[in-house]
Write an enzyme that holds these catalytic residues in place. Structure first.
Site, PDB file in Angstrom:
ATOM      1  N   LYS A 121       0.889  -1.162  -0.029  1.00 50.62           N
ATOM      2  CA  LYS A 121       0.028  -0.343  -0.044  1.00 50.62           C
ATOM      3  C   LYS A 121       0.863   1.177   0.014  1.00 50.62           C
ATOM      4  CE  LYS A 121      -2.719   3.036   2.753  1.00 50.62           C
ATOM      5  NZ  LYS A 121      -2.911   3.580   4.075  1.00 50.62           N
ATOM      6  N   ASP A 139      -6.961   1.727   1.112  1.00 48.20           N
ATOM      7  CA  ASP A 139      -6.985   1.951   2.574  1.00 48.20           C
ATOM      8  C   ASP A 139      -8.325   1.408   3.255  1.00 48.20           C
ATOM      9  OD1 ASP A 139      -9.013   3.868   1.841  1.00 48.20           O
ATOM     10  OD2 ASP A 139      -7.819   5.602   2.948  1.00 48.20           O
TER      11      ASP A 139
END
Length: 214
Positions: A121, A139
């Site tokens: 990420k 997220d």
């Protein structure tokens, strides 16, 4: 609506709400963005933006960062949480950037994910926001909304990212992931959720989600 109609509705609604998209984490270059994203793990962007000026006043590049000790870094970033791991990561990745990359943040997913404390990420955020490479960092907001909008099964963020990349046009990934984040914070939060304000979920949300709040 079928899935393609839902996708089109999401794209058009977000474009109308967020014609220009601010980047949540304050930074001035790829290195400061990388550090800010690392600090944002299990911490709010607001808190990160309060702490990074203190850290960057002492070290806003890898060469100055390695002049600090891990303990000094940890003391500054403690309010962001997970400071023992994050401080070691910041110091360690700064060393590697100097040793392997001439002090520059590398522009590949593989090289970024080899750095300490940098996962997929974080690498995706840096690649998209610092270098403009198409990516779709997922997220908690994106994971929650993709499920609410019946665009993923919601099992895990890995699957959510795959689904997002499959259904949204690649040229929109970088702006869409930010638009969804802002929308999640303003209109479709995890707590204090008001369906009447959440026009996208109210229009296309999966029945199991809507039934919980109706």
């Amino acid at each position: 609506m079928n899935k393609q109609e839902r996708v089109t509705f999401v794209i058009n609604t977000l474009k109308e709400l967020y014609p220009t998209i601010p980047i949540p984490l304050d930074h001035k270059d790829p290195y400061t963005l990388l550090i800010a994203v690392l600090l944002s793990a299990q911490c709010t962007d607001v808190r990160v933006n309060q702490i990074t000026p203190l850290l960057f006043a002492k070290a806003d590049n890898p060469y100055d960062m390695v002049k600090l000790s891990v303990e000094e870094i940890k003391a500054i970033i403690r309010p962001c949480g997970l400071s023992p791991m994050k401080s070691k990561g910041i110091f360690g990745l700064s060393q590697i950037l100097i040793e392997k990359h001439n002090g520059q943040v590398p522009q590949s997913f593989e090289a970024l994910e080899e750095l300490p404390a940098v996962g997929h990420k974080t690498a995706s955020v840096v690649m998209s926001q610092a270098f403009g490479v198409p990516a779709f960092p997922v997220d908690t907001h994106i994971h929650r909304l993709m499920y609410r909008w019946n665009l993923t099964n919601g099992k895990n963020v890995v699957q959510t990212e795959k689904d997002a990349k499959r259904i949204f046009p690649e040229e929109l990934w970088n702006e869409l992931h930010l638009q969804i984040i802002w929308y999640g914070r303003e209109y479709s939060p995890a707590r204090g959720w008001n369906l009447d304000k959440d026009i996208i979920t109210k229009t296309i949300g999966r029945k199991s989600v809507l039934n919980k709040v109706l």
